[in-house]
Design a protein around this motif. Structure first.
Motif, PDB file in Angstrom:
ATOM      1  N   ARG A  19       0.841  -1.191   0.000  1.00 19.65           N
ATOM      2  CA  ARG A  19       0.000   0.000   0.000  1.00 19.65           C
ATOM      3  C   ARG A  19       0.878   1.243   0.000  1.00 19.65           C
ATOM      4  O   ARG A  19       2.018   1.223   0.464  1.00 19.65           O
ATOM      5  CB  ARG A  19      -0.917   0.030   1.222  1.00 19.65           C
ATOM      6  CG  ARG A  19      -1.954  -1.076   1.258  1.00 19.65           C
ATOM      7  CD  ARG A  19      -2.983  -0.787   2.332  1.00 19.65           C
ATOM      8  NE  ARG A  19      -3.639   0.491   2.093  1.00 19.65           N
ATOM      9  CZ  ARG A  19      -4.304   1.188   3.036  1.00 19.65           C
ATOM     10  NH1 ARG A  19      -4.391   0.708   4.264  1.00 19.65           N
ATOM     11  NH2 ARG A  19      -4.880   2.327   2.739  1.00 19.65           N
ATOM     12  N   LEU A  20       0.291   2.330  -0.505  1.00 21.52           N
ATOM     13  CA  LEU A  20       0.975   3.621  -0.536  1.00 21.52           C
ATOM     14  C   LEU A  20       0.137   4.667   0.167  1.00 21.52           C
ATOM     15  O   LEU A  20      -1.093   4.607   0.168  1.00 21.52           O
ATOM     16  CB  LEU A  20       1.186   4.093  -1.981  1.00 21.52           C
ATOM     17  CG  LEU A  20       2.067   3.264  -2.909  1.00 21.52           C
ATOM     18  CD1 LEU A  20       2.019   3.874  -4.310  1.00 21.52           C
ATOM     19  CD2 LEU A  20       3.502   3.225  -2.401  1.00 21.52           C
ATOM     20  N   TRP A  65       8.334   4.128   6.200  1.00 24.71           N
ATOM     21  CA  TRP A  65       7.253   3.184   6.481  1.00 24.71           C
ATOM     22  C   TRP A  65       6.372   3.748   7.572  1.00 24.71           C
ATOM     23  O   TRP A  65       6.845   4.317   8.545  1.00 24.71           O
ATOM     24  CB  TRP A  65       7.823   1.836   6.920  1.00 24.71           C
ATOM     25  CG  TRP A  65       8.527   1.122   5.822  1.00 24.71           C
ATOM     26  CD1 TRP A  65       9.874   1.064   5.620  1.00 24.71           C
ATOM     27  CD2 TRP A  65       7.933   0.377   4.762  1.00 24.71           C
ATOM     28  NE1 TRP A  65      10.151   0.332   4.490  1.00 24.71           N
ATOM     29  CE2 TRP A  65       8.985  -0.097   3.945  1.00 24.71           C
ATOM     30  CE3 TRP A  65       6.618   0.075   4.415  1.00 24.71           C
ATOM     31  CZ2 TRP A  65       8.760  -0.870   2.808  1.00 24.71           C
ATOM     32  CZ3 TRP A  65       6.388  -0.691   3.279  1.00 24.71           C
ATOM     33  CH2 TRP A  65       7.444  -1.158   2.497  1.00 24.71           C
ATOM     34  N   GLU A  66       5.072   3.585   7.426  1.00 21.55           N
ATOM     35  CA  GLU A  66       4.118   4.018   8.439  1.00 21.55           C
ATOM     36  C   GLU A  66       3.559   2.844   9.224  1.00 21.55           C
ATOM     37  O   GLU A  66       3.285   2.942  10.396  1.00 21.55           O
ATOM     38  CB  GLU A  66       2.956   4.768   7.784  1.00 21.55           C
ATOM     39  CG  GLU A  66       3.304   6.170   7.361  1.00 21.55           C
ATOM     40  CD  GLU A  66       2.076   6.985   7.038  1.00 21.55           C
ATOM     41  OE1 GLU A  66       2.090   8.183   7.351  1.00 21.55           O
ATOM     42  OE2 GLU A  66       1.119   6.436   6.467  1.00 21.55           O
ATOM     43  N   THR A  70       3.015  -0.613   4.249  1.00 20.04           N
ATOM     44  CA  THR A  70       2.528   0.665   3.721  1.00 20.04           C
ATOM     45  C   THR A  70       3.689   1.646   3.639  1.00 20.04           C
ATOM     46  O   THR A  70       4.346   1.931   4.640  1.00 20.04           O
ATOM     47  CB  THR A  70       1.415   1.255   4.599  1.00 20.04           C
ATOM     48  OG1 THR A  70       0.313   0.345   4.622  1.00 20.04           O
ATOM     49  CG2 THR A  70       0.949   2.595   4.056  1.00 20.04           C
ATOM     50  N   LEU A  71       3.913   2.161   2.454  1.00 17.07           N
ATOM     51  CA  LEU A  71       5.013   3.084   2.202  1.00 17.07           C
ATOM     52  C   LEU A  71       4.463   4.500   2.094  1.00 17.07           C
ATOM     53  O   LEU A  71       3.530   4.757   1.340  1.00 17.07           O
ATOM     54  CB  LEU A  71       5.722   2.698   0.900  1.00 17.07           C
ATOM     55  CG  LEU A  71       7.020   3.422   0.559  1.00 17.07           C
ATOM     56  CD1 LEU A  71       8.088   3.138   1.600  1.00 17.07           C
ATOM     57  CD2 LEU A  71       7.502   2.995  -0.826  1.00 17.07           C
ATOM     58  N   VAL A 140      -5.556  14.837  -7.269  1.00 20.66           N
ATOM     59  CA  VAL A 140      -4.749  14.337  -6.151  1.00 20.66           C
ATOM     60  C   VAL A 140      -3.802  13.264  -6.679  1.00 20.66           C
ATOM     61  O   VAL A 140      -4.081  12.598  -7.674  1.00 20.66           O
ATOM     62  CB  VAL A 140      -5.618  13.750  -5.020  1.00 20.66           C
ATOM     63  CG1 VAL A 140      -6.470  14.833  -4.383  1.00 20.66           C
ATOM     64  CG2 VAL A 140      -6.486  12.613  -5.530  1.00 20.66           C
ATOM     65  N   LEU A 141      -2.687  13.131  -6.004  1.00 21.61           N
ATOM     66  CA  LEU A 141      -1.747  12.054  -6.297  1.00 21.61           C
ATOM     67  C   LEU A 141      -1.869  11.035  -5.174  1.00 21.61           C
ATOM     68  O   LEU A 141      -1.402  11.257  -4.066  1.00 21.61           O
ATOM     69  CB  LEU A 141      -0.320  12.610  -6.387  1.00 21.61           C
ATOM     70  CG  LEU A 141       0.743  11.668  -6.969  1.00 21.61           C
ATOM     71  CD1 LEU A 141       0.405  11.299  -8.407  1.00 21.61           C
ATOM     72  CD2 LEU A 141       2.120  12.311  -6.899  1.00 21.61           C
ATOM     73  N   ASP A 142      -2.549   9.924  -5.461  1.00 26.50           N
ATOM     74  CA  ASP A 142      -2.774   8.902  -4.454  1.00 26.50           C
ATOM     75  C   ASP A 142      -2.534   7.533  -5.079  1.00 26.50           C
ATOM     76  O   ASP A 142      -2.018   7.425  -6.193  1.00 26.50           O
ATOM     77  CB  ASP A 142      -4.187   9.009  -3.874  1.00 26.50           C
ATOM     78  CG  ASP A 142      -5.290   8.932  -4.932  1.00 26.50           C
ATOM     79  OD1 ASP A 142      -4.989   8.551  -6.093  1.00 26.50           O
ATOM     80  OD2 ASP A 142      -6.456   9.233  -4.605  1.00 26.50           O
ATOM     81  N   GLU A 143      -2.899   6.472  -4.350  1.00 25.98           N
ATOM     82  CA  GLU A 143      -2.678   5.111  -4.853  1.00 25.98           C
ATOM     83  C   GLU A 143      -3.324   4.892  -6.213  1.00 25.98           C
ATOM     84  O   GLU A 143      -2.718   4.336  -7.126  1.00 25.98           O
ATOM     85  CB  GLU A 143      -3.241   4.089  -3.849  1.00 25.98           C
ATOM     86  CG  GLU A 143      -2.250   3.623  -2.817  1.00 25.98           C
ATOM     87  CD  GLU A 143      -2.787   2.424  -2.054  1.00 25.98           C
ATOM     88  OE1 GLU A 143      -2.086   1.398  -2.015  1.00 25.98           O
ATOM     89  OE2 GLU A 143      -3.898   2.512  -1.510  1.00 25.98           O
TER      90      GLU A 143
END
Length: 253
Positions: A19-20, A65-66, A70-71, A140-143
């Motif tokens: 995941r991002l 990393w969160e 997930t990055l 938006v810049l998302d997954e």
């Protein structure tokens, strides 16, 4: 970064990521002297290769990393000119951020393309892909957007048109100049169909008076086959292929 699945002697790292999360940040503030030096280097590069275009791209401000798998990526909008700072003493360019795609055949090989002479990396072998672009105003810049950009690159360079949700985030890399790559996995297709689609893209580009991004594509199964391709290789291609093929990283990795 703690979730490293392998590190090559060259320093390139592979990360398992599923995941991002992305957030916009601020780009670097340059002195007048650095700006002038950057511009001189860029102008020399354009004089040597007039096809270079100072278009909008995204640089990576932060990577961490969160939570498991997930990055988190903090990005900033720049232009290609920004990366001329790599050739300026005391210049510090942001790491670039790019997407690429593994396009398998139904017998387990993957597509590798050779960049055409009219590109910024003539003759280089790489996976279908390219630099991440910032979102348009209001976007938006998302997954989902990142998958969409990977799907667009695959369509433009190889002719494979997929819905973004047909691509699966598969691995991340960090390599030369700390550039961050996100590799997506596409559904397998027969070789004959891939050749037909690529041929259609090449014909369409040339009929429009443009050179295609890839001058040719090949299908490789192993690192040994990849090594047999004459010319430069993008630094991430071999480790990504090794991981896909289930072979260990090179000795010393």
């Amino acid at each position: 970064m703690s979730r490293v699945t392998g590190t090559l002697p060259s320093g390139l790292e592979l990360f398992d990521v599923r995941r991002l999360r992305l957030a916009e940040g601020e780009g670097p503030v340059l002195s007048a002297e650095l700006e002038a030096a950057r511009d001189r280097v860029w102008e020399m590069a354009v004089a040597a290769n007039p096809t270079l275009f100072d278009g909008p791209v995204v640089g990576c401000v932060e990577l961490r990393w969160e939570e498991p798998d997930t990055l988190f990526l903090r990005w900033a909008a720049v232009t290609y000119r920004h990366y001329a700072l790599r050739r300026v003493p005391d210049g510090k360019a942001l790491p670039s951020l790019f997407v690429n795609a593994i396009q398998p055949t139904d017998d387990g090989r993957i597509v590798v393309g050779r960049m055409s002479p009219a590109t910024a990396a003539p003759g280089r072998w790489q996976l279908p892909g390219g630099s991440v672009e910032p979102p348009e105003t209001g976007g938006v810049l998302d997954e989902d957007a990142m998958r969409g950009q990977a799907a667009r690159e695959l369509a433009e360079e190889v002719g494979v048109e997929l819905k973004p949700d047909e691509l699966r985030l598969w691995v991340a890399t960090r390599g030369r100049n700390s550039s961050v790559g996100l590799t997506y996995l596409a559904p397998a297709l027969p070789e004959a169909e891939l050749r037909e689609r690529f041929g259609a893209v090449v014909a369409a580009e040339r009929s429009a008076g443009r050179e295609p991004e890839f001058s040719e594509i090949v299908f490789v199964r192993s690192p040994e086959e990849l090594a047999g391709l004459a010319g430069p290789h993008a630094d991430y291609v071999e480790p990504v292929l090794r991981r896909y093929a289930g072979t260990p990283l090179r000795p010393g990795a």
